[in-house]
Design an enzyme around this catalytic site. Structure first.
Site, PDB file in Angstrom:
ATOM      1  N   THR A   1       4.393   5.437  -3.999  1.00 46.06           N
ATOM      2  CA  THR A   1       3.618   6.049  -5.078  1.00 46.06           C
ATOM      3  C   THR A   1       2.154   6.094  -4.671  1.00 46.06           C
ATOM      4  O   THR A   1       1.638   5.146  -4.075  1.00 46.06           O
ATOM      5  CB  THR A   1       3.765   5.229  -6.368  1.00 46.06           C
ATOM      6  OG1 THR A   1       5.134   5.266  -6.794  1.00 46.06           O
ATOM      7  CG2 THR A   1       2.875   5.782  -7.480  1.00 46.06           C
TER       8      THR A   1
ATOM      9  N   THR B   1      -1.394   9.231  -1.003  1.00 47.26           N
ATOM     10  CA  THR B   1      -0.917   9.428   0.362  1.00 47.26           C
ATOM     11  C   THR B   1       0.604   9.542   0.393  1.00 47.26           C
ATOM     12  O   THR B   1       1.164  10.406   1.083  1.00 47.26           O
ATOM     13  CB  THR B   1      -1.385   8.279   1.275  1.00 47.26           C
ATOM     14  OG1 THR B   1      -2.797   8.109   1.141  1.00 47.26           O
ATOM     15  CG2 THR B   1      -1.085   8.587   2.736  1.00 47.26           C
TER      16      THR B   1
ATOM     17  N   ASP C   1       5.148   4.203   2.242  1.00 42.23           N
ATOM     18  CA  ASP C   1       4.201   4.097   1.139  1.00 42.23           C
ATOM     19  C   ASP C   1       2.795   3.911   1.687  1.00 42.23           C
ATOM     20  O   ASP C   1       2.606   3.544   2.847  1.00 42.23           O
ATOM     21  CB  ASP C   1       4.573   2.909   0.247  1.00 42.23           C
ATOM     22  CG  ASP C   1       4.036   3.028  -1.168  1.00 42.23           C
ATOM     23  OD1 ASP C   1       3.296   4.001  -1.449  1.00 42.23           O
ATOM     24  OD2 ASP C   1       4.337   2.144  -1.995  1.00 42.23           O
ATOM     25  N   GLY C   2       1.813   4.160   0.843  1.00 42.50           N
ATOM     26  CA  GLY C   2       0.422   3.972   1.213  1.00 42.50           C
ATOM     27  C   GLY C   2      -0.037   2.552   0.926  1.00 42.50           C
ATOM     28  O   GLY C   2       0.749   1.679   0.544  1.00 42.50           O
TER      29      GLY C   2
ATOM     30  N   ASP D   1      -3.965   0.288  -0.236  1.00 41.67           N
ATOM     31  CA  ASP D   1      -5.383   0.362  -0.591  1.00 41.67           C
ATOM     32  C   ASP D   1      -6.252  -0.373   0.416  1.00 41.67           C
ATOM     33  O   ASP D   1      -7.413  -0.018   0.616  1.00 41.67           O
ATOM     34  CB  ASP D   1      -5.591  -0.196  -1.998  1.00 41.67           C
ATOM     35  CG  ASP D   1      -4.819   0.591  -3.043  1.00 41.67           C
ATOM     36  OD1 ASP D   1      -5.060   1.810  -3.155  1.00 41.67           O
ATOM     37  OD2 ASP D   1      -3.961   0.003  -3.724  1.00 41.67           O
TER      38      ASP D   1
ATOM     39  N   LYS E   1      -1.938  -3.499  -2.354  1.00 37.21           N
ATOM     40  CA  LYS E   1      -1.382  -2.305  -2.975  1.00 37.21           C
ATOM     41  C   LYS E   1      -1.446  -2.459  -4.489  1.00 37.21           C
ATOM     42  O   LYS E   1      -1.602  -3.557  -4.994  1.00 37.21           O
ATOM     43  CB  LYS E   1       0.067  -2.092  -2.533  1.00 37.21           C
ATOM     44  CG  LYS E   1       0.196  -1.670  -1.073  1.00 37.21           C
ATOM     45  CD  LYS E   1       1.646  -1.573  -0.608  1.00 37.21           C
ATOM     46  CE  LYS E   1       2.504  -0.724  -1.495  1.00 37.21           C
ATOM     47  NZ  LYS E   1       1.971   0.639  -1.709  1.00 37.21           N
ATOM     48  N   GLY E   2      -1.335  -1.350  -5.191  1.00 36.31           N
ATOM     49  CA  GLY E   2      -1.317  -1.402  -6.645  1.00 36.31           C
ATOM     50  C   GLY E   2      -2.463  -0.680  -7.301  1.00 36.31           C
ATOM     51  O   GLY E   2      -2.629  -0.746  -8.519  1.00 36.31           O
TER      52      GLY E   2
ATOM     53  N   GLY F   1      -2.513   2.272  -7.826  1.00 37.91           N
ATOM     54  CA  GLY F   1      -1.829   3.199  -8.731  1.00 37.91           C
ATOM     55  C   GLY F   1      -0.954   2.513  -9.760  1.00 37.91           C
ATOM     56  O   GLY F   1      -0.245   3.183 -10.516  1.00 37.91           O
TER      57      GLY F   1
ATOM     58  N   GLU G   1       7.147  -0.917  -6.284  1.00 37.56           N
ATOM     59  CA  GLU G   1       6.994  -0.715  -4.844  1.00 37.56           C
ATOM     60  C   GLU G   1       7.492  -1.928  -4.070  1.00 37.56           C
ATOM     61  O   GLU G   1       8.234  -1.801  -3.088  1.00 37.56           O
ATOM     62  CB  GLU G   1       5.523  -0.446  -4.511  1.00 37.56           C
ATOM     63  CG  GLU G   1       5.028   0.917  -4.989  1.00 37.56           C
ATOM     64  CD  GLU G   1       3.531   1.083  -4.877  1.00 37.56           C
ATOM     65  OE1 GLU G   1       3.072   2.237  -4.878  1.00 37.56           O
ATOM     66  OE2 GLU G   1       2.806   0.061  -4.794  1.00 37.56           O
TER      67      GLU G   1
END
Length: 278
Positions: free
Chosen positions: A61, A64, A118-119, A121, A131-132, A134, A140
């Site tokens: 999600t 990217t 996945d992308g 941060d 991550k997170g 979003g 994820e």
């Protein structure tokens, strides 16, 4: 009390926004690819290099990961890929993949994935991630932990020397007693000095774009942990957060990435984590 907490969260959120809430993004030189173009390059490269027909694929999600989903849909439509089953990590990704005609499933029917893409941060030199941004890090993590190979797609702005100041660490928490949970998190030894800021507005970003608590796909709140100093022990921080009552899931993905696909002005490179299985 809930309104007071939201107002306090808004004040803290606005205050934190003055500091380092996201990596700086210098203006692109003439002729250099934009950040959006770099994201697309990374997403496409990951699908081209790591997805084969017959695979079960985890779909991430974010801005990217969007391009990885787009590329998967293109290759299925052209017939270059066949017999793909995908498991999305959010409602947003589910809607995108469904619109592209990608066959979808869940971990309930497909407990093991061949690859997840996945992308992130933030990425440190040891391939630890934040991550997170979003707000989808719980879904994820549960999906990406079930993947044999986890490919992380980023542009160069997401690379950092240490986690913490580069991008706030998101933590999904239950709404009940959320102020108490936030204070408990701030007091954890491995997270000393952090400021837990309640995310307001949309859960899909960590910007101050509303005055009510952001709600995740799971019906929970998010606090973003702001650091002025590097996180010295990501493993210890992850363990302490996981043991904290009221924490659903944190955005520290430690030792999970198999490889990075990094897009920069000089092209796209693949970096494999030592010892990771691909």
């Amino acid at each position: 009390a809930g309104r007071g907490a939201a107002l306090a969260g808004l004040a803290a959120c606005l205050g934190a926004a003055v500091g380092a809430t996201s990596p700086s993004r210098p203006a692109a030189a003439a002729g250099a690819p934009t950040q959006e173009e770099l994201k697309k390059q990374a997403g496409y490269k990951a699908v081209d290099d790591f997805v084969r027909s017959g695979m079960v694929v985890g779909l991430g999600t974010g801005s990217t990961a969007y391009y990885a989903v787009e590329r998967l849909g293109q290759k299925l439509k052209s017939g270059e890929l066949k017999d793909i089953v995908a498991i999305p990590t959010s409602k947003r990704t589910h809607e995108q993949a469904q619109g592209l005609g990608i066959p979808l499933a869940t971990l309930d029917t497909h407990a093991s994935l061949d690859v997840a893409i996945d992308g992130a941060d933030s990425v440190d030199p040891a391939f630890n991630l934040v991550k997170g941004g979003g707000g989808a890090h719980f879904r994820e993590k549960i999906i990406e932990a079930a993947a044999k190979t986890f490919i992380v797609i980023v542009d160069g702005s997401k690379l950092c020397d240490a986690l913490g100041p580069h991008f706030p660490v998101p933590v999904e928490i239950v709404p009940f007693c959320h102020e108490h949970i936030a204070r408990t998190i701030e007091a954890l030894p491995a997270l000393k000095g952090c400021k837990a800021v309640l995310r307001l507005g949309s859960a899909a970003n960590n910007k101050c774009d509303g005055d009510k608590p952001a709600v995740t796909d799971n019906g929970n709140y998010v606090v973003d942990l702001h650091f002025s100093q590097p996180l010295r022990d990501p493993v210890g921080a992850a363990e302490q957060l996981k043991r904290t009552i009221g924490v659903v899931e944190h955005g520290l993905f430690v030792g999970m990435a198999s490889a990075l696909v990094v897009a920069g002005a000089d092209g796209v490179t693949v970096r494999r984590r030592p010892g990771a299985r691909l």
